[in-house]
Design a protein around this motif. Structure first.
Motif, short mmCIF file in Angstrom:
data_model
loop_
_atom_site.label_atom_id
_atom_site.label_comp_id
_atom_site.label_asym_id
_atom_site.label_seq_id
_atom_site.Cartn_x
_atom_site.Cartn_y
_atom_site.Cartn_z
N GLU A 1 12.41 -6.33 2.84
CA GLU A 1 13.34 -5.22 3.07
C GLU A 1 13.28 -4.23 1.91
N LEU A 2 13.17 -4.76 0.71
CA LEU A 2 13.09 -3.89 -0.47
C LEU A 2 11.82 -3.04 -0.43
N LEU A 3 10.69 -3.67 -0.14
CA LEU A 3 9.43 -2.94 -0.09
C LEU A 3 9.46 -1.85 0.98
N ALA A 4 10.14 -2.12 2.07
CA ALA A 4 10.20 -1.16 3.17
C ALA A 4 10.94 0.12 2.77
N MET A 5 11.93 0.01 1.87
CA MET A 5 12.72 1.19 1.53
C MET A 5 12.27 1.86 0.23
N LEU A 6 11.46 1.17 -0.59
CA LEU A 6 11.13 1.69 -1.91
C LEU A 6 10.35 3.01 -1.90
N PRO A 7 9.29 3.18 -1.07
CA PRO A 7 8.53 4.43 -1.16
C PRO A 7 9.39 5.67 -0.97
N LYS A 8 10.21 5.67 0.07
CA LYS A 8 11.07 6.82 0.32
C LYS A 8 12.10 6.98 -0.79
N LEU A 9 12.69 5.88 -1.22
CA LEU A 9 13.73 5.96 -2.24
C LEU A 9 13.17 6.45 -3.57
N LEU A 10 11.97 6.00 -3.93
CA LEU A 10 11.35 6.50 -5.15
C LEU A 10 11.17 8.02 -5.10
N GLY A 11 10.75 8.51 -3.95
CA GLY A 11 10.59 9.95 -3.80
C GLY A 11 11.92 10.68 -3.91
N LEU B 1 5.00 14.11 -7.74
CA LEU B 1 4.86 14.94 -6.55
C LEU B 1 5.60 14.32 -5.36
N PRO B 2 6.93 14.14 -5.49
CA PRO B 2 7.67 13.53 -4.39
C PRO B 2 7.67 14.43 -3.15
N ARG B 3 7.51 13.81 -2.00
CA ARG B 3 7.52 14.56 -0.74
C ARG B 3 8.92 14.62 -0.13
N VAL C 1 16.15 6.71 -11.40
CA VAL C 1 14.69 6.57 -11.30
C VAL C 1 14.25 5.29 -12.00
N VAL C 2 14.80 5.05 -13.20
CA VAL C 2 14.45 3.85 -13.95
C VAL C 2 14.84 2.60 -13.18
N ASP C 3 16.02 2.60 -12.59
CA ASP C 3 16.50 1.43 -11.86
C ASP C 3 15.63 1.14 -10.63
N VAL C 4 15.24 2.18 -9.91
CA VAL C 4 14.43 1.97 -8.71
C VAL C 4 13.03 1.50 -9.09
N TYR C 5 12.49 2.04 -10.17
CA TYR C 5 11.20 1.52 -10.64
C TYR C 5 11.33 0.07 -11.08
N GLY C 6 12.50 -0.30 -11.61
CA GLY C 6 12.74 -1.70 -11.96
C GLY C 6 12.69 -2.59 -10.73
N CYS C 7 13.24 -2.12 -9.63
CA CYS C 7 13.16 -2.86 -8.37
C CYS C 7 11.72 -2.97 -7.89
N ALA C 8 10.99 -1.87 -8.04
CA ALA C 8 9.59 -1.85 -7.62
C ALA C 8 8.76 -2.82 -8.45
N ASP D 1 0.83 -1.21 0.00
CA ASP D 1 0.00 0.00 0.00
C ASP D 1 0.86 1.25 0.00
N ASP D 2 1.94 1.23 0.79
CA ASP D 2 2.86 2.38 0.82
C ASP D 2 3.52 2.58 -0.54
N LEU D 3 3.90 1.48 -1.17
CA LEU D 3 4.52 1.57 -2.49
C LEU D 3 3.52 2.10 -3.51
N ARG D 4 2.30 1.61 -3.45
CA ARG D 4 1.27 2.06 -4.39
C ARG D 4 1.06 3.57 -4.27
N ASP D 5 1.05 4.08 -3.04
CA ASP D 5 0.85 5.52 -2.83
C ASP D 5 2.00 6.31 -3.42
N SER D 6 3.21 5.82 -3.25
CA SER D 6 4.38 6.51 -3.78
C SER D 6 4.37 6.52 -5.31
#
Length: 393
Positions: free
Chosen positions: A121-131, A92-94, A150-157, A81-86
């Motif tokens: 662990e990956l899911l826990a860090m992705l929302p902040k890192l995407l921002g 609009l990164p916060r 940005v492309v690489d982090v979205y690839g992880c997501a 859910d956190d990832l989906r919101d990000s």
């Protein structure tokens, strides 16, 4: 037996809800009645092409067949859910722009967690890192390196969403990844995006469309790449590997052989497997795709033969996500040849090297389910596997 419905059970429930008899569904999906019956009772595994055929026949997404592999309200659900919101707030990164060295280290860690299949662990860090990577890129218009992050982090997501059986989120992530890749000219980033875009069609069972995505990406990259650089070999070789999977599941032997031949040619230029932009390519990974193609094309004996060599000397350059998938494919091939103890042995190795992926991987769960049904309930190790995947209380 099961605490969460398996694909075979989901097929039976959906079929009955639509008032379809087994014979009619089998005819619509191009399956034999005997095969469909065995799938529903759990004595044959539901393979990806079968899922695609049945889903098309009943006009439902493949995700409805696979079902949700998690039990109840889970930690995964909250993290997703956190990832989906990000992902929804992609412009609009916060988050603030972090120091370059810290950001680069965080991106490297995310890609390492993906390769090691440490999804929680990956899911826990992705929302902040995407921002953070997006904020950095937006503050540096046209900076290729920033947008590559940005492309690489979205690839992880994408990898996390795909493995956690969230196709709608995976589709949205790929659209964001494509947006990032188009912000600046970076052909390798576009290849990574095309790889995942084709993957969404693969997950949906739309293999012909996935092949079209791969062929378009290959043509586009060949028009801009010159010489025989490692980047070119990695990019085109990876696309051809995706083509191998799509073509073999589409039962197109000639296309699968052609993609495999070209992948081997590029693998000779790379010599040793490399991980770049979340893509793994080289001789050893190409061999794994060849093994999987044998299974999809109805040649489990050849896959078992290759698997025997690979189990005896596991590839050393491959990451846990690739090794885990290798053992799952070997388990499936051994199941197809009725080597039940060998299938269980391969699954045990998959759990050892890549536990989080194996627990939720559809094919691993199917092999476990069939072994469990085929009078294997008294085997303690198998019972443990069934509990870990939610197939038994």
């Amino acid at each position: 037996m099961e605490s969460t419905p398996a694909p075979g059970e989901n097929i039976a429930v959906l079929r009955k809800a639509r008032g379809l008899g087994q014979a009619k569904l089998a005819r619509l999906a191009g399956l034999s009645l005997s095969y469909l019956s065995k799938i529903e009772v759990g004595t044959r595994p539901v393979t990806p092409p079968v899922v695609a055929a049945v889903a098309k026949a009943m006009r439902v997404p493949t995700a409805r067949i696979y079902g949700q592999p998690f039990l109840g309200v889970t930690e995964q659900a909250e993290l997703l859910d956190d990832l989906r919101d990000s992902v929804r707030r992609y412009t609009l990164p916060r988050e603030d722009v972090p120091p370059p060295a810290l950001l680069a280290a965080a991106v490297d860690r995310a890609m390492r967690l993906r390769a090691e299949t440490r999804y929680l662990e990956l899911l826990a860090m992705l929302p902040k890192l995407l921002g953070q990577v997006t904020a950095t890129a937006l503050s540096s218009p046209g900076e290729a390196g920033a947008w590559a992050h940005v492309v690489d982090v979205y690839g992880c997501a994408y990898a996390a969403a795909h493995r956690m059986a969230q196709p709608d989120l995976a589709d949205m992530i790929v659209s964001r990844q494509a947006w990032a890749a188009q912000q600046t000219w970076n052909p390798e980033a576009e290849v990574a995006t095309a790889w995942n875009e084709a993957g969404t069609y693969q997950s949906a069972g739309q293999y012909a469309d996935g092949i079209s995505i791969v062929e378009r990406a290959i043509s586009k990259y060949e028009n801009v790449a010159r010489g025989n650089s490692p980047a070119k070999a990695m990019s085109l070789g990876s696309l051809h590997l995706r083509g191998v999977v799509l073509a073999s599941r589409h039962k197109d032997k000639e296309a699968a052989a052609d993609h495999l031949r070209k992948a081997h040619e590029y693998a000779e230029l790379v010599q040793s497997d490399l991980l770049w932009h979340n893509l793994t390519f080289g001789p050893e990974n190409t061999a794994l795709y060849e093994l999987a193609a044998h299974i999809e094309l109805g040649k489990p004996d050849k896959a078992v033969e290759m698997g025997t060599v690979l189990v005896a000397a596991p590839p050393r350059t491959l990451t846990p996500n690739r090794l885990g998938r290798m053992y799952i494919d070997i388990a499936r091939a051994r199941l197809d040849t009725r080597d039940y103890s060998g299938a269980e042995e391969a699954l045990d190795k998959a759990f050892a090297v890549s536990p989080q992926m194996t627990e939720v991987h559809p094919m691993a769960r199917e092999v476990i389910r069939v072994l469990f049904v085929l009078h294997q309930r008294t085997r303690p190790a198998l019972m443990t596997m069934a509990k870990r995947t939610g197939l038994s209380n």
